[in-house]
Scaffold this motif. Sequence first.
Motif, mmCIF file in Angstrom:
data_model
loop_
_atom_site.group_PDB
_atom_site.id
_atom_site.type_symbol
_atom_site.label_atom_id
_atom_site.label_comp_id
_atom_site.label_asym_id
_atom_site.label_seq_id
_atom_site.Cartn_x
_atom_site.Cartn_y
_atom_site.Cartn_z
ATOM 1 N N ASN A 85 0.859 -1.183 0.000
ATOM 2 C CA ASN A 85 0.000 0.000 0.000
ATOM 3 C C ASN A 85 0.891 1.228 0.000
ATOM 4 O OD1 ASN A 85 -1.654 2.243 1.025
ATOM 5 N ND2 ASN A 85 -3.227 0.668 1.277
ATOM 6 N N HIS A 86 0.911 1.941 -1.124
ATOM 7 C CA HIS A 86 1.795 3.088 -1.280
ATOM 8 C C HIS A 86 1.369 4.266 -0.410
ATOM 9 C CE1 HIS A 86 2.527 0.691 -4.918
ATOM 10 N NE2 HIS A 86 3.755 1.207 -4.909
ATOM 11 N N ASN A 87 0.087 4.349 -0.084
ATOM 12 C CA ASN A 87 -0.369 5.439 0.789
ATOM 13 C C ASN A 87 0.153 5.266 2.206
ATOM 14 O OD1 ASN A 87 -1.751 6.485 -1.366
ATOM 15 N ND2 ASN A 87 -3.773 5.733 -0.720
ATOM 16 N N ALA A 88 -0.006 4.046 2.734
ATOM 17 C CA ALA A 88 0.427 3.760 4.109
ATOM 18 C C ALA A 88 1.918 3.490 4.193
ATOM 19 C CB ALA A 88 -0.349 2.562 4.653
ATOM 20 N N LYS A 89 2.543 3.226 3.017
ATOM 21 C CA LYS A 89 3.947 2.823 2.974
ATOM 22 C C LYS A 89 4.188 1.574 3.841
ATOM 23 C CE LYS A 89 5.895 7.405 1.890
ATOM 24 N NZ LYS A 89 5.177 7.354 0.634
ATOM 25 N N LEU A 115 -9.266 -9.298 -2.352
ATOM 26 C CA LEU A 115 -9.587 -7.876 -2.257
ATOM 27 C C LEU A 115 -10.568 -7.529 -3.372
ATOM 28 C CD1 LEU A 115 -8.747 -5.256 -0.708
ATOM 29 C CD2 LEU A 115 -7.047 -4.882 -2.506
ATOM 30 N N LEU A 116 -11.547 -6.684 -3.057
ATOM 31 C CA LEU A 116 -12.499 -6.246 -4.071
ATOM 32 C C LEU A 116 -11.770 -5.520 -5.197
ATOM 33 C CD1 LEU A 116 -15.491 -4.929 -1.935
ATOM 34 C CD2 LEU A 116 -15.637 -6.690 -3.710
ATOM 35 N N LEU A 117 -12.148 -5.841 -6.444
ATOM 36 C CA LEU A 117 -11.525 -5.183 -7.590
ATOM 37 C C LEU A 117 -11.713 -3.671 -7.548
ATOM 38 C CD1 LEU A 117 -12.228 -7.429 -10.723
ATOM 39 C CD2 LEU A 117 -10.013 -6.665 -9.871
ATOM 40 N N SER A 118 -12.897 -3.224 -7.168
ATOM 41 C CA SER A 118 -13.171 -1.787 -7.136
ATOM 42 C C SER A 118 -12.250 -1.073 -6.148
ATOM 43 C CB SER A 118 -14.634 -1.533 -6.771
ATOM 44 O OG SER A 118 -14.948 -2.139 -5.511
ATOM 45 N N PRO A 123 -7.029 4.234 -7.563
ATOM 46 C CA PRO A 123 -5.710 4.758 -7.171
ATOM 47 C C PRO A 123 -5.704 5.446 -5.810
ATOM 48 C CG PRO A 123 -6.234 5.321 -9.450
ATOM 49 C CD PRO A 123 -7.484 4.750 -8.852
ATOM 50 N N LYS A 124 -6.848 5.939 -5.381
ATOM 51 C CA LYS A 124 -6.903 6.630 -4.086
ATOM 52 C C LYS A 124 -6.591 5.691 -2.917
ATOM 53 C CE LYS A 124 -11.071 8.060 -4.683
ATOM 54 N NZ LYS A 124 -12.410 8.703 -4.487
ATOM 55 N N TYR A 127 -3.114 0.877 -3.677
ATOM 56 C CA TYR A 127 -2.595 -0.441 -4.063
ATOM 57 C C TYR A 127 -1.859 -0.392 -5.409
ATOM 58 C CZ TYR A 127 -5.764 -2.004 -0.383
ATOM 59 O OH TYR A 127 -6.404 -2.167 0.808
ATOM 60 N N ILE A 128 -2.248 0.550 -6.249
ATOM 61 C CA ILE A 128 -1.588 0.737 -7.544
ATOM 62 C C ILE A 128 -0.986 2.131 -7.560
ATOM 63 C CG2 ILE A 128 -1.915 0.821 -10.042
ATOM 64 C CD1 ILE A 128 -4.280 -1.079 -9.703
ATOM 65 N N ASP A 129 0.265 2.210 -7.974
ATOM 66 C CA ASP A 129 0.961 3.497 -7.993
ATOM 67 C C ASP A 129 1.847 3.557 -9.232
ATOM 68 O OD1 ASP A 129 1.843 6.027 -6.503
ATOM 69 O OD2 ASP A 129 3.755 5.003 -6.881
#
Length: 298
Positions: A85-89, A115-118, A123-124, A127-129
Amino acid sequence: METLREEAPSSYLMKLVGFSEVKFSHQPYQSADFDAGGHKWRLIFYPAGKVEEGGKDHVSIYARIENVGPSEMQIVVELKFFIYNHNAKKYSVFQDGTMKHYSKEKKEWGLAQMLLLSKFNDPKNGYIDGNACIVGVEIFVIKPREKVERVAFTQNPPENKFTWKISHFSKIGDKRYYYSDEFVVGDRKWRMKISPKGDKKVRALSVYVQAMEYLPNAVASSTYAKLKLRLINQKNSNHIEKRVFHFYSRETQDGSGISELISVEDLNDESKGYLVEDSIVLETTLLCVSETMFVDSI
């Protein structure tokens, strides 16, 4: 269940760059082989879910074993899957809390609804960055135990009483401690220890029992002992008796006892009957001791 942790998975990690090209694919990406727990594995990632196993509208992920030995009926494994998770690092960790039983017939286990696809593709959520995602797995192979440690608390073990007569008590001198001969109870040796003038500011006879060496082939572990310490009255039955409960460590000379069994004044007063003809008699009884052994099963 999803949790977060800073540490990367210990078994395998892979980064998918340009991920948007395959994010709607129901076909799996299979990683290169890797080693974990003495076996070869492959990480299998379904970007749009493994539909035939209930993974519709989810990300699915599996760990496949590539080599099962001819004598291995089953291999018990704990699996944890990871997405960075790029947000949480930090890494999101996914597991269902059950052990997986791999065999020649069942070589693949995982999470159809990791994990749910949605949620994954938004990007928010982090998981994808930069059109990339990072996934991984941690594989812990549960190996059969070789032995079980069995601890038995034995009441009134054989030959559990030791009597120590100290003659010429007044001539012990100024040594802080004085020691008995060793004796055996259970699977280790013991000895008594006294401080004739006390271990504290109060002038009193201190009496302890020390755990010493283990007998040959004994298992070196903590030893529980319930002790009865007694200063014998040599004129009547007015003995002084105390009880002690202690877990003795594996180290020798670990001791436990009573720091103030009797005052020096009362001990030296021969009319009270504890010091007779310059001798005192101490007695310890190990009412209960633990003994440890290794057995094949519970």
